[in-house]
Write an enzyme that holds these catalytic residues in place. Structure first.
Site, short mmCIF file in Angstrom:
data_model
loop_
_atom_site.label_atom_id
_atom_site.label_comp_id
_atom_site.label_asym_id
_atom_site.label_seq_id
_atom_site.Cartn_x
_atom_site.Cartn_y
_atom_site.Cartn_z
NE ARG A 188 30.92 73.61 94.33
CZ ARG A 188 30.90 74.94 94.47
NH1 ARG A 188 31.57 75.69 93.65
NH2 ARG A 188 30.21 75.53 95.45
CB THR A 189 25.77 68.87 93.90
OG1 THR A 189 26.91 68.98 94.75
CG2 THR A 189 25.34 67.42 93.82
CE LYS A 238 0.75 75.48 97.66
NZ LYS A 238 0.25 74.76 96.49
NE ARG A 243 23.59 69.20 98.48
CZ ARG A 243 24.67 69.88 98.09
NH1 ARG A 243 24.73 71.18 98.25
NH2 ARG A 243 25.70 69.26 97.54
CG HIS A 259 28.07 65.25 98.67
ND1 HIS A 259 27.48 64.83 97.50
CD2 HIS A 259 28.32 66.58 98.51
CE1 HIS A 259 27.39 65.87 96.67
NE2 HIS A 259 27.88 66.94 97.26
#
Ligand code: CP
Length: 315
Positions: free
Chosen positions: A59-60, A88, A109, A137
């Site tokens: 969703r986000t 890497k 995130r 959040h």
């Protein structure tokens, strides 16, 4: 000074937003929805949203990307560290520095608490916290509060139950910080091992009436206007055996609805696993998909406010 004080602003914590700010964002979201498509399509034209998702999201990420497209802008980003230079060994700091060169606003995130604050200190362009560890959040909480406001017409005076994983669920903390700006009663329901982190709510306990329970008692259910259900965050348990002990502890099904107020609203930030019976989806009490839809509209409004000095032509 700009009339729009969200212009170029980071969104790291909902604590950085006052009650007036939140109410203004709700009003702007209502105004935004009324705009013609052609006007919306100018608000992000030529601008780029950069996203960095070090943890999974449906969703986000998609709502931000879809919101940016609706503003006429574009999105670039990393959703799988294995196909980026993170694999890497590139650091978060360097990745942020590079994304900052290629985009106008960055959505991040990351599994670490404090990651968005760290990124905001580094980046010249605004950072939007799309989930920082178990910490916060904030845009989820904004859309949760907007959903409550739209559904109930007000936030003050409501009785809100929050059930599930209150220890690790970052949406719970942002929601509680947001609710602390209103006059509400909150019932927290969780197994003892997933109770709220006291140190994280210490500051807001002065403003918020919190009561804790280990079970969804009938007497509690009867009082609730909103039941906010959360998933048990399997991925955050240091010991999987501890997860096994609590998984499936709560299930919202028809027997829960029968004991609740007739107009109780059931919310969930999603994804759900097994904590809400699929048959609840068909009831008028289920508002979690509406909540997800509001997510795109509210995030499009936030992007509009961050990217434009006076998007709603205020005098
Ligand atoms: N509510 C929420 O953050 O959903 P995603 O994890 O799918 O982005």
């Amino acid at each position: 000074m700009s009339l729009n004080h969200f212009y170029k602003k980071d969104i790291v914590s909902i604590n950085d937003f006052s009650r007036d700010d939140l109410n203004r964002i709700f009003k702007y979201t209502d105004n935004f929805k009324l705009l013609d498509h052609s006007i919306k399509g100018e608000l992000g034209k030529g601008r780029t949203l950069g996203y960095l998702f070090y943890e999974p999201s449906t969703r986000t990420r998609m709502s931000f990307e879809s919101a940016m497209a609706s503003l006429g802008g574009s999105s670039i980003g990393i959703v799988d560290s294995k196909i980026s230079s993170i694999e890497k060994g590139e650091s978060l700091a360097d990745t942020i520095r590079i994304m900052d060169m290629y985009s106008d606003v960055i959505v991040l995130r990351h599994p670490f608490d404090g990651s968005s604050k760290f990124a905001a200190e580094l980046a010249e362009n605004p950072i939007i916290n799309a989930g920082s560890g178990s910490e916060e959040h904030p845009t989820q909480a904004m859309l949760d509060l907007y959903t409550i406001f739209k559904e109930k017409g007000n936030i003050d005076g409501l009785v809100i139950g929050i059930v599930g994983d209150l220890k690790y669920g970052r949406t719970v903390y942002s929601l509680l910080y947001g609710l602390a700006k209103y006059d509400v009663n909150v019932y927290l329901i969780s197994p003892p091992s997933l109770a709220i982190r006291k140190e994280s709510v210490y500051e807001i306990e002065k403003n918020l009436k919190l009561k804790e329970y280990n079970y969804l008692y009938d007497d509690v259910l009867k009082k609730l206007d909103i039941l906010y259900v959360t998933r048990i965050q399997k991925e955050r348990f240091p010991d999987i055996q501890e997860y096994e002990k609590v998984k499936g502890t709560y299930k919202v099904d028809s027997s829960v609805l029968e004991k609740s107020k007739i107009d109780i609203s059931i919310m969930h930030p999603l994804p759900r696993v097994d904590e809400i019976d699929y048959r609840i989806d068909e009831t008028k009490n289920a508002i979690y998909f509406k909540q997800a839809r509001y997510g795109k509209e509210l995030r499009a409004t936030l992007l509009t406010l961050i990217l434009n000095e006076n998007p709603f032509n205020e005098e």
